[in-house]
Design an enzyme around this catalytic site. Structure first.
Site: not given
Ligand SMILES: [Zn+2]
Length: 251
Positions: A128, A184
């Site tokens: 990520d 995120c």
């Protein structure tokens, strides 16, 4: 030769053209690394373990947190605080005891990737953050190992197959280019979108492992607001800091 139980377990996928018993046996001989066992890695793992990839190597250094559970559906609330990679390994073996699953409870670094890539047929980048993506891309380019890269943020998703001799992740997203470090944690992520992208990474992986050609010159994007897919063509960048040597005219 597949055993009777394997015919039962894998029968529905073996029915498909181009798969069959030989394709299934082939998958049983393959080793795939899944780096990152979060929103992308969880559905990728579920699909690849379920499909009977012979050996899966899982890499993640994080412990499970409560904020993971809305999108990382193999984990349970009771497991918060435990190493994700061990939980993921146990879950995959519960689903399919017929495969091998190895867990490496650490973040991917150059040394780990060097050892890992010598052992695998394919890598799924399910991380990520950009630093990890560049590290994994560089290692795959160096080892000439195919890489399926996925990303999702908010309602947006993206897929790229990085194949030996094709454009790499750094051709698309140069390391030198300043990019807002948005993840995120800052922008949020829609569970179904990240799950879909992770599943599609597994779809590309299965196609590649079954001997189908993938298009390494395209980046695919999904917009969950408009519900539209778009794709753009990517050419190898001769000046790419990672794969530039491979594309030099005198090479
Ligand atoms: Zn490149």
């Amino acid at each position: 030769m597949l055993r009777d139980r394997e015919f039962l377990r894998y029968g529905r996928q073996m029915l498909m053209p181009g798969w069959g018993e030989s394709g299934q046996s082939q998958l049983g001989q393959k080793s795939v690394a899944i780096i990152g066992l979060g929103g992308l890695g969880v559905p990728a793992l579920a699909n690849l373990a379920g499909s009977g990839i012979g050996r899966l190597l899982l890499v993640d250094g994080d412990d499970l947190s409560l904020s993971n559970l809305h999108r990382q559906w193999i984990y349970r609330a009771a497991d918060v605080g435990q190493p994700k990679v061990q939980l993921a390994r146990r879950w995959a073996l519960d689903l399919n005891p017929g495969i091998r699953v190895e867990a490496l409870a650490q973040m991917a670094d150059e040394r780990l990737l060097d050892t890992l890539l010598a052992e695998v047929d394919l890598v799924l980048d399910c991380t990520d953050n950009l630093a990890s993506r560049h590290l994994i891309n560089a290692a795959c380019v160096g080892h000439r190992t195919a890489l399926i890269s996925g990303a999702a943020i908010g309602w947006q998703g993206q897929l790229q197959s990085v194949l030996p001799d094709g454009p790499c992740f750094a051709c698309f997203c140069p390391q030198e280019q300043p990019v807002a470090p948005q993840g995120c944690r800052e922008a949020g992520v829609a569970p179904p979108v990240v799950s879909a992208i992770g599943s599609l990474q597994a779809a590309l992986a299965l196609k590649w492992l079954l001997g189908e050609e993938l298009d390494g010159n395209k980046v695919h994007r999904f917009d969950g607001h408009t519900f539209e897919w778009s794709r753009f063509t990517l050419a190898p960048n001769p000046d790419c800091s990672q794969c530039g040597d491979h594309h030099a005219p005198d090479h």
